[in-house]
Design a protein around this motif. Sequence first.
Motif, PDB file in Angstrom:
ATOM      1  N   LEU A   1       0.820  -1.213   0.000  1.00 47.25           N
ATOM      2  CA  LEU A   1       0.000   0.000   0.000  1.00 47.25           C
ATOM      3  C   LEU A   1       0.853   1.262   0.000  1.00 47.25           C
ATOM      4  CD1 LEU A   1      -2.852  -1.056   2.457  1.00 47.25           C
ATOM      5  CD2 LEU A   1      -3.000  -0.760  -0.027  1.00 47.25           C
ATOM      6  N   LEU A   2       1.940   1.259   0.756  1.00 47.52           N
ATOM      7  CA  LEU A   2       2.807   2.443   0.781  1.00 47.52           C
ATOM      8  C   LEU A   2       3.505   2.664  -0.555  1.00 47.52           C
ATOM      9  CD1 LEU A   2       4.391   2.338   4.335  1.00 47.52           C
ATOM     10  CD2 LEU A   2       2.640   3.871   3.481  1.00 47.52           C
ATOM     11  N   VAL A   3       3.979   1.602  -1.179  1.00 45.48           N
ATOM     12  CA  VAL A   3       4.623   1.722  -2.484  1.00 45.48           C
ATOM     13  C   VAL A   3       3.604   2.186  -3.525  1.00 45.48           C
ATOM     14  CG1 VAL A   3       5.666   0.387  -4.359  1.00 45.48           C
ATOM     15  CG2 VAL A   3       6.486   0.115  -2.026  1.00 45.48           C
ATOM     16  N   THR A   4       2.399   1.626  -3.472  1.00 45.80           N
ATOM     17  CA  THR A   4       1.351   2.029  -4.410  1.00 45.80           C
ATOM     18  C   THR A   4       1.007   3.501  -4.242  1.00 45.80           C
ATOM     19  OG1 THR A   4       0.456  -0.214  -4.398  1.00 45.80           O
ATOM     20  CG2 THR A   4      -0.990   1.538  -5.188  1.00 45.80           C
ATOM     21  N   LEU A   5       0.872   3.949  -2.994  1.00 39.66           N
ATOM     22  CA  LEU A   5       0.579   5.360  -2.729  1.00 39.66           C
ATOM     23  C   LEU A   5       1.674   6.254  -3.308  1.00 39.66           C
ATOM     24  CD1 LEU A   5      -1.022   7.643  -1.286  1.00 39.66           C
ATOM     25  CD2 LEU A   5       0.425   7.186   0.708  1.00 39.66           C
ATOM     26  N   ALA A   6       2.916   5.918  -3.036  1.00 43.27           N
ATOM     27  CA  ALA A   6       4.025   6.733  -3.530  1.00 43.27           C
ATOM     28  C   ALA A   6       4.054   6.762  -5.054  1.00 43.27           C
ATOM     29  CB  ALA A   6       5.348   6.203  -2.980  1.00 43.27           C
ATOM     30  N   LEU A   7       3.863   5.615  -5.692  1.00 45.26           N
ATOM     31  CA  LEU A   7       3.903   5.562  -7.152  1.00 45.26           C
ATOM     32  C   LEU A   7       2.731   6.280  -7.807  1.00 45.26           C
ATOM     33  CD1 LEU A   7       5.185   1.933  -7.791  1.00 45.26           C
ATOM     34  CD2 LEU A   7       6.409   4.075  -8.166  1.00 45.26           C
ATOM     35  N   VAL A   8       1.544   6.145  -7.229  1.00 41.23           N
ATOM     36  CA  VAL A   8       0.372   6.828  -7.797  1.00 41.23           C
ATOM     37  C   VAL A   8       0.551   8.341  -7.703  1.00 41.23           C
ATOM     38  CG1 VAL A   8      -2.090   7.297  -7.387  1.00 41.23           C
ATOM     39  CG2 VAL A   8      -1.261   4.948  -7.486  1.00 41.23           C
ATOM     40  N   LEU A   9       0.992   8.825  -6.550  1.00 42.98           N
ATOM     41  CA  LEU A   9       1.224  10.267  -6.406  1.00 42.98           C
ATOM     42  C   LEU A   9       2.297  10.739  -7.383  1.00 42.98           C
ATOM     43  CD1 LEU A   9       1.118  10.660  -2.518  1.00 42.98           C
ATOM     44  CD2 LEU A   9      -0.599  11.417  -4.166  1.00 42.98           C
ATOM     45  N   HIS A  10       3.340   9.959  -7.552  1.00 49.67           N
ATOM     46  CA  HIS A  10       4.423  10.347  -8.444  1.00 49.67           C
ATOM     47  C   HIS A  10       3.968  10.337  -9.907  1.00 49.67           C
ATOM     48  CE1 HIS A  10       8.526  10.977  -9.702  1.00 49.67           C
ATOM     49  NE2 HIS A  10       8.468   9.911 -10.492  1.00 49.67           N
ATOM     50  N   ARG A  11       3.251   9.310 -10.320  1.00 48.99           N
ATOM     51  CA  ARG A  11       2.793   9.207 -11.712  1.00 48.99           C
ATOM     52  C   ARG A  11       1.829  10.339 -12.079  1.00 48.99           C
ATOM     53  NH1 ARG A  11       5.582   6.010 -15.246  1.00 48.99           N
ATOM     54  NH2 ARG A  11       6.028   4.033 -14.281  1.00 48.99           N
ATOM     55  N   ARG A  12       1.028  10.765 -11.095  1.00 49.34           N
ATOM     56  CA  ARG A  12       0.081  11.862 -11.345  1.00 49.34           C
ATOM     57  C   ARG A  12       0.695  13.234 -11.092  1.00 49.34           C
ATOM     58  NH1 ARG A  12      -5.738   9.479  -9.360  1.00 49.34           N
ATOM     59  NH2 ARG A  12      -5.597   7.617 -10.637  1.00 49.34           N
ATOM     60  N   ARG A  13       1.993  13.243 -10.784  1.00 51.41           N
ATOM     61  CA  ARG A  13       2.752  14.472 -10.524  1.00 51.41           C
ATOM     62  C   ARG A  13       2.152  15.301  -9.392  1.00 51.41           C
ATOM     63  NH1 ARG A  13       3.479  13.392 -15.877  1.00 51.41           N
ATOM     64  NH2 ARG A  13       5.574  13.569 -16.687  1.00 51.41           N
ATOM     65  N   ILE A  14       1.708  14.597  -8.361  1.00 56.20           N
ATOM     66  CA  ILE A  14       1.156  15.249  -7.171  1.00 56.20           C
ATOM     67  C   ILE A  14       2.244  15.314  -6.121  1.00 56.20           C
ATOM     68  CG2 ILE A  14      -0.541  15.085  -5.324  1.00 56.20           C
ATOM     69  CD1 ILE A  14      -2.335  13.537  -7.287  1.00 56.20           C
ATOM     70  N   THR A  15       2.524  16.513  -5.630  1.00 55.80           N
ATOM     71  CA  THR A  15       3.500  16.693  -4.561  1.00 55.80           C
ATOM     72  C   THR A  15       2.778  17.264  -3.357  1.00 55.80           C
ATOM     73  OG1 THR A  15       5.220  17.096  -6.195  1.00 55.80           O
ATOM     74  CG2 THR A  15       5.698  17.754  -3.938  1.00 55.80           C
ATOM     75  N   LEU A  16       2.771  16.514  -2.273  1.00 54.44           N
ATOM     76  CA  LEU A  16       2.078  16.943  -1.064  1.00 54.44           C
ATOM     77  C   LEU A  16       3.066  17.617  -0.118  1.00 54.44           C
ATOM     78  CD1 LEU A  16      -0.116  13.765  -0.504  1.00 54.44           C
ATOM     79  CD2 LEU A  16      -0.786  15.931  -1.560  1.00 54.44           C
ATOM     80  N   LYS A  17       3.369  18.855  -0.417  1.00 56.35           N
ATOM     81  CA  LYS A  17       4.246  19.648   0.439  1.00 56.35           C
ATOM     82  C   LYS A  17       3.604  21.001   0.658  1.00 56.35           C
ATOM     83  CE  LYS A  17       8.582  17.591  -1.078  1.00 56.35           C
ATOM     84  NZ  LYS A  17       9.854  17.823  -1.704  1.00 56.35           N
ATOM     85  N   PHE A  18       3.798  21.535   1.811  1.00 56.02           N
ATOM     86  CA  PHE A  18       3.223  22.848   2.082  1.00 56.02           C
ATOM     87  C   PHE A  18       4.316  23.897   2.279  1.00 56.02           C
ATOM     88  CE2 PHE A  18       3.475  20.406   5.969  1.00 56.02           C
ATOM     89  CZ  PHE A  18       4.157  21.256   6.813  1.00 56.02           C
ATOM     90  N   TRP A  19       5.575  23.544   2.148  1.00 56.62           N
ATOM     91  CA  TRP A  19       6.662  24.494   2.314  1.00 56.62           C
ATOM     92  C   TRP A  19       7.326  24.816   1.001  1.00 56.62           C
ATOM     93  CZ3 TRP A  19       6.639  19.575   4.166  1.00 56.62           C
ATOM     94  CH2 TRP A  19       7.535  18.686   3.616  1.00 56.62           C
TER      95      TRP A  19
END
Length: 154
Positions: A136-154
Motif C-alpha cells: 500500500l505504501l509503495v502504491t501510494l508513492a507511485l500513484v502520487l508520483h505518476r500523477r505528478r502530485i507533490t504533497l508539500k506545504f513548504w
Amino acid sequence: RTGKEWAAYCGVLGVMAAALWVLLAVMDANGYQVSRRLVNLSYVLWTLAYNTLVLAMFLAVEIAVHFLQSARGESIGQRLAEGGAGSDLLCEAFNRNLLAVFLAGNLMTGAVNLWLPTLTASHMQAFGIVGLYELLLVTLALVLHRRRITLKFW
C-alpha cells in the motif's frame, strides 16, 4: 561488474539467507526462542536471515529489470552510464512525497494496532500484514508520483 557476477552475488545471498533461516529453525526447535527484548542469538540470526533474504530479492529484481531493459534494446551499460537503474522510479516516488508517505505509514500502523491484537497474531498474519502494508505504501508513492502530485506545504 557483469551480469553473471551480479547473478552469482544474488545466488550467494540466497544461499546465505537459506542457511541462516535453517540455523534459526534449528535454534527455535531446540528451545531458543527469538526475543527482541533480550537481543539473543536467535534474534540476531532472525535479523540477519530476514535482511539477507530481502537484499537477495532486491538484487534479483534489479537483475530482472536490467535483463528486461536489455531485451528491449537498451544495454545495461548504457542505462547505468546515464545514471539510471531499475529502482530509480521508486526512489523518486518516495523522495517526492516522503513526509506524506511516512505519515500514511504511521496512520496505517495505528489502524493495524487498533484493528488487530498484534501480540496474539500468528507469524503468517504478521508477515501478511507487513507485506500488505509495504504494498500500500509503495502504491501510494507511485500513484502520487505518476500523477505528478507533490504533497508539500513548504
